[in-house]
Design a protein around this motif. Structure first.
Motif, PDB file in Angstrom:
ATOM      1  N   TYR A 178       0.897  -1.135  -0.027  1.00  0.00           N
ATOM      2  CA  TYR A 178      -0.096  -0.028   0.008  1.00  0.00           C
ATOM      3  C   TYR A 178       0.760   1.291  -0.081  1.00  0.00           C
ATOM      4  CZ  TYR A 178      -2.685   3.735   2.326  1.00  0.00           C
ATOM      5  OH  TYR A 178      -3.511   4.840   2.633  1.00  0.00           O
ATOM      6  N   LYS A 179       0.890   1.996  -0.847  1.00  0.00           N
ATOM      7  CA  LYS A 179       1.609   3.342  -1.206  1.00  0.00           C
ATOM      8  C   LYS A 179       0.557   4.571  -0.817  1.00  0.00           C
ATOM      9  CE  LYS A 179       5.009   5.534  -3.704  1.00  0.00           C
ATOM     10  NZ  LYS A 179       5.883   5.527  -4.754  1.00  0.00           N
ATOM     11  N   PRO A 180       0.527   5.173   0.332  1.00  0.00           N
ATOM     12  CA  PRO A 180      -0.219   6.280   0.810  1.00  0.00           C
ATOM     13  C   PRO A 180      -0.238   7.177  -0.304  1.00  0.00           C
ATOM     14  CG  PRO A 180       0.950   5.298   2.668  1.00  0.00           C
ATOM     15  CD  PRO A 180       1.535   5.086   1.460  1.00  0.00           C
ATOM     16  N   LEU A 181      -1.452   8.093  -0.409  1.00  0.00           N
ATOM     17  CA  LEU A 181      -1.472   9.124  -1.484  1.00  0.00           C
ATOM     18  C   LEU A 181      -0.703  10.140  -0.968  1.00  0.00           C
ATOM     19  CD1 LEU A 181      -2.971  10.357  -3.897  1.00  0.00           C
ATOM     20  CD2 LEU A 181      -4.621  11.215  -2.032  1.00  0.00           C
ATOM     21  N   LEU A 182      -0.447  10.583   0.161  1.00  0.00           N
ATOM     22  CA  LEU A 182       0.415  11.427   0.824  1.00  0.00           C
ATOM     23  C   LEU A 182       2.053  11.355   0.397  1.00  0.00           C
ATOM     24  CD1 LEU A 182      -0.666  13.046   4.161  1.00  0.00           C
ATOM     25  CD2 LEU A 182      -0.270  14.173   2.226  1.00  0.00           C
ATOM     26  N   LYS A 183       2.290  10.152   0.397  1.00  0.00           N
ATOM     27  CA  LYS A 183       3.536   9.700   0.153  1.00  0.00           C
ATOM     28  C   LYS A 183       3.878   9.978  -1.358  1.00  0.00           C
ATOM     29  CE  LYS A 183       7.166   6.147   0.400  1.00  0.00           C
ATOM     30  NZ  LYS A 183       7.321   4.625   0.820  1.00  0.00           N
ATOM     31  N   GLN A 184       3.086   9.787  -2.236  1.00  0.00           N
ATOM     32  CA  GLN A 184       2.952   9.822  -3.785  1.00  0.00           C
ATOM     33  C   GLN A 184       3.073  11.429  -3.848  1.00  0.00           C
ATOM     34  OE1 GLN A 184       0.498   7.548  -6.154  1.00  0.00           O
ATOM     35  NE2 GLN A 184      -0.163   6.285  -4.293  1.00  0.00           N
ATOM     36  N   VAL A 185       2.408  12.352  -3.133  1.00  0.00           N
ATOM     37  CA  VAL A 185       2.495  13.477  -3.456  1.00  0.00           C
ATOM     38  C   VAL A 185       3.607  14.157  -3.221  1.00  0.00           C
ATOM     39  CG1 VAL A 185       1.353  15.761  -2.772  1.00  0.00           C
ATOM     40  CG2 VAL A 185      -0.109  13.704  -3.240  1.00  0.00           C
ATOM     41  N   VAL A 186       4.175  13.951  -1.999  1.00  0.00           N
ATOM     42  CA  VAL A 186       5.373  14.390  -1.628  1.00  0.00           C
ATOM     43  C   VAL A 186       6.577  13.986  -2.443  1.00  0.00           C
ATOM     44  CG1 VAL A 186       7.228  14.153   0.250  1.00  0.00           C
ATOM     45  CG2 VAL A 186       4.792  14.484   1.127  1.00  0.00           C
ATOM     46  N   GLU A 187       6.867  12.605  -2.898  1.00  0.00           N
ATOM     47  CA  GLU A 187       7.652  12.175  -3.948  1.00  0.00           C
ATOM     48  C   GLU A 187       7.450  12.918  -5.200  1.00  0.00           C
ATOM     49  OE1 GLU A 187       8.168   7.550  -2.379  1.00  0.00           O
ATOM     50  OE2 GLU A 187       6.954   7.809  -3.949  1.00  0.00           O
ATOM     51  N   GLU A 188       6.537  13.273  -5.794  1.00  0.00           N
ATOM     52  CA  GLU A 188       6.316  13.924  -6.948  1.00  0.00           C
ATOM     53  C   GLU A 188       6.846  15.493  -6.871  1.00  0.00           C
ATOM     54  OE1 GLU A 188       5.550  14.823 -10.539  1.00  0.00           O
ATOM     55  OE2 GLU A 188       5.705  12.853  -9.711  1.00  0.00           O
ATOM     56  N   ILE A 189       6.447  15.989  -5.650  1.00  0.00           N
ATOM     57  CA  ILE A 189       6.747  17.315  -5.220  1.00  0.00           C
ATOM     58  C   ILE A 189       8.469  17.414  -5.461  1.00  0.00           C
ATOM     59  CG2 ILE A 189       6.991  19.093  -3.501  1.00  0.00           C
ATOM     60  CD1 ILE A 189       3.959  18.525  -2.656  1.00  0.00           C
ATOM     61  N   PHE A 190       9.129  16.494  -4.805  1.00  0.00           N
ATOM     62  CA  PHE A 190      10.762  16.699  -4.637  1.00  0.00           C
ATOM     63  C   PHE A 190      11.211  15.602  -5.781  1.00  0.00           C
ATOM     64  CE2 PHE A 190       9.161  17.863  -0.330  1.00  0.00           C
ATOM     65  CZ  PHE A 190       9.623  18.896  -0.515  1.00  0.00           C
ATOM     66  N   ASN A 191      10.373  15.357  -6.655  1.00  0.00           N
ATOM     67  CA  ASN A 191      11.090  14.494  -7.844  1.00  0.00           C
ATOM     68  C   ASN A 191      12.375  15.412  -8.277  1.00  0.00           C
ATOM     69  OD1 ASN A 191      11.687  13.398 -10.166  1.00  0.00           O
ATOM     70  ND2 ASN A 191       9.738  12.554 -10.546  1.00  0.00           N
ATOM     71  N   PRO A 192      13.665  15.005  -8.314  1.00  0.00           N
ATOM     72  CA  PRO A 192      14.739  15.740  -8.855  1.00  0.00           C
ATOM     73  C   PRO A 192      14.563  15.970 -10.359  1.00  0.00           C
ATOM     74  CG  PRO A 192      15.381  13.064  -8.486  1.00  0.00           C
ATOM     75  CD  PRO A 192      13.970  13.413  -8.009  1.00  0.00           C
ATOM     76  N   LYS A 193      13.904  15.279 -11.107  1.00  0.00           N
ATOM     77  CA  LYS A 193      13.740  15.755 -12.470  1.00  0.00           C
ATOM     78  C   LYS A 193      12.658  16.659 -12.704  1.00  0.00           C
ATOM     79  CE  LYS A 193      14.491  11.001 -14.127  1.00  0.00           C
ATOM     80  NZ  LYS A 193      13.943   9.830 -14.831  1.00  0.00           N
ATOM     81  N   ARG A 194      11.912  17.138 -11.707  1.00  0.00           N
ATOM     82  CA  ARG A 194      11.116  18.372 -11.817  1.00  0.00           C
ATOM     83  C   ARG A 194      10.184  18.450 -12.958  1.00  0.00           C
ATOM     84  NH1 ARG A 194      12.065  22.984  -8.632  1.00  0.00           N
ATOM     85  NH2 ARG A 194      11.539  24.201 -10.437  1.00  0.00           N
ATOM     86  N   PRO A 195       9.494  17.251 -12.875  1.00  0.00           N
ATOM     87  CA  PRO A 195       8.476  17.396 -14.338  1.00  0.00           C
ATOM     88  C   PRO A 195       7.255  18.299 -13.671  1.00  0.00           C
ATOM     89  CG  PRO A 195       8.121  15.296 -13.076  1.00  0.00           C
ATOM     90  CD  PRO A 195       9.308  15.948 -12.314  1.00  0.00           C
ATOM     91  N   ASP A 196       6.513  18.886 -14.610  1.00  0.00           N
ATOM     92  CA  ASP A 196       5.264  19.398 -14.504  1.00  0.00           C
ATOM     93  C   ASP A 196       4.326  18.451 -13.551  1.00  0.00           C
ATOM     94  OD1 ASP A 196       5.875  22.001 -15.202  1.00  0.00           O
ATOM     95  OD2 ASP A 196       5.125  21.789 -17.273  1.00  0.00           O
TER      96      ASP A 196
END
Length: 545
Positions: free
Chosen positions: A433-451
């Protein structure tokens, strides 16, 4: 978890209120009373009042009015000054002898103008009128749920402190000469978790929030041992596994030493909260609950939804067949929410219809056969007693529950990136199970900085509007959530201890040096979820108008 910045902000906000309360009768609503409870404590407010003839009172229609010797009142409220709130204010003031009233509200002044249809230009005129409206931005640090965290278990198994959403009652009889019998439970005022004026207890509380269960229990032992050593109490050290009995023996050392009790009262309350939680039968059940959730998680990936529901069916038992290890109706609802939420969108077929029908029938029968309906079941069924609950009423209520469950399964259907919280297993890893909040935080700090696809930037101000206009003709880079050293995440509806801890642990590994503040409307525990989903009219909330 309650970072110094947030805590300082809360205390500064209360200092503005305390500056107004000298020699006043102070009325607080429940939310502001709880903010005070965690921020600086009621003793600080009583010190600021400084008059034995003045009191703290609950803000409610039946509140005691102010007498002739009480000319000043301060009302500290969390809600919009409109409707029932204004009626209650007017009623209390009319029944009192107040010559001077101050009203402090947590709702922004601009919101009051909008709610009362007052043009912004009229704001200046309102500023000079009585009662005085001031802004108290209340920020409660919300934490916890369903993980390996001691605080989450404490909040779930100990009784709630009356009038509070984020604190519990700790039985303090163990520290008195009374016998620990049921009839003595209400003779001693309960302890609590909030220890705003005790640095040692606050340090332990932070440790409990930020560590796993095993480390947290060891931290409680360490603090008790150090406190006993400082007081020269005859402590017998024992290493190895920490047990409730061991912690109790350390706490009892303080029992007949009034000075030591006073010096470490906050620490002892947290220690007793830990002991009572470890001894509680629900705590042993907690691990079984998590194990079954993991089993369901594997089944969701390998089987159809109807097969998963059939696994749950044997666990739906009426009260006269249940043991302490079996699931109550409320716990079954938590499991159903988990199943439908993790599964996400699924195809509806004949097998699913038959599987749901079996669960519905069993659940409706269990509701009917409860000897006493819990507050949650009373709200769900619309009956205050099991005597008045017919199978037809129960079945109608269960049908509505399953309509909501299907809505939960499709709740993320409009998202593009965060559609699922389920991670399928493979030859080397089990499904997870991968919580939604974890996914959001990982996307925010994605080093590739996609939109970000599902994280939307809301334009505001002339500069942003111009950028939005220009972006129609040329490429204009939009602000990215990771552009700033401070990120504020506000979770509407509630956040759990595990979620907040997960974010705290995750962010340093993704972008060291970034500060993240997690705010929310409330602190959640597992049993809150069915009530919020099944008994709350979210489209028509009671705003008190």
């Amino acid at each position: 978890m309650s970072t110094p910045g947030v805590l300082t902000f809360t205390q500064q906000a209360w200092e503005q209120v305390l500056a107004k309360v000298k020699r006043a009768v102070v009325y607080l609503d429940a939310a502001c009373a709880e903010s005070l409870h965690w921020g600086c404590g009621s003793s600080r407010l009583l010190e600021a009042v400084g008059n034995s003839a003045c009191y703290l009172r609950e803000f409610e229609p039946a509140a005691v009015a102010g007498g002739a010797e009480q000319p000043k009142a301060v009302f500290v409220l969390s809600c919009l000054l409109k409707g029932r709130t204004v009626e209650t204010l007017r009623d209390i003031i009319c029944r009192s002898h107040f010559q001077y009233c101050v009203v402090v509200t947590a709702v922004n002044h601009a919101v009051h103008l909008t709610a009362n249809h007052v043009p912004p230009a009229a704001a200046a005129e309102l500023e000079g009128q009585q009662p005085v409206f001031e802004q108290l931005e209340e920020k409660l640090w919300a934490v916890g749920h369903h993980g390996d965290n001691l605080v989450e278990k404490i909040l779930s198994v100990l009784p709630q402190l009356p009038g509070h959403t984020n604190d519990v009652m700790v039985n303090m009889v163990e520290l008195t000469a009374l016998q620990a019998k049921e009839e003595n439970q209400n003779m001693v005022a309960p302890g609590c978790l909030a220890q705003s004026n005790d640095p040692a207890a606050k340090a332990l509380w932070e440790a409990l929030l930020n560590t796993k269960h095993k480390e947290a229990v060891m931290e409680v032992r360490r603090h008790l041992v150090e406190a006993a050593s400082r007081e020269n109490l005859p402590i017998k050290m024992s290493m190895g596994r920490v047990t409730p009995g061991q912690l109790t023996s350390y706490i009892h050392l303080f029992k007949n030493n009034l000075k030591a009790l006073g010096n470490h009262c906050g620490l002892l309350q947290l220690g007793l909260a830990t002991v009572q939680t470890l001894k509680h039968p629900q705590t042993a059940k907690w691990d079984n609950f998590l194990a079954f959730e993991r089993l369901l998680l594997q089944s969701i990936g390998e089987s159809t939804m109807s097969v998963v529901l059939n696994q749950l069916l044997p666990m739906i038992k009426p009260s006269n067949q249940r043991t302490n290890d079996d699931y109550s109706p409320e716990e079954l609802l938590v499991l159903l929410i988990y199943i439908y939420s993790v599964s996400g969108e699924f195809s509806v077929d004949k097998d699913l219809g038959e599987g749901e029908e079996k669960v519905k029938k069993a659940l409706a029968q269990v509701f009917c056969e409860e000897s006493e309906l819990s507050p949650l079941l009373q709200k769900i069924t619309g009956c205050d007693s099991s005597i008045n609950l017919t199978f037809h009423k129960s079945r109608s209520a269960v049908d509505e529950l399953f309509t909501s469950l299907r809505d939960i399964a499709g709740a993320r259907s409009l998202m593009k990136q965060f559609k699922s919280v389920y991670v399928p297993g493979n030859h080397t890893h089990q499904a997870s199970y991968k919580p939604l909040l974890k996914q959001v935080v990982e996307e925010i700090f994605n080093p590739k900085r996609p939109d970000p696809v599902d994280i939307e930037h809301m334009s505001s101000g002339l500069t942003d509007l111009l950028k939005t206009g220009f972006s129609m003709f040329m490429k204009v880079s939009r602000p990215h959530p990771s552009d700033h050293p401070l990120l504020i995440l506000f979770v509407v509806g509630g956040v759990t201890v595990s979620e907040a801890k997960m974010i705290k642990d995750l962010v340093p590994s993704l972008k060291p040096g970034t500060q993240v503040i997690v705010l929310s409307t409330r602190l959640l525990k597992p049993t809150n979820i069915p009530e919020l989903l099944f008994t709350t009219d979210r489209l028509h909330p009671d705003l008190g108008f």
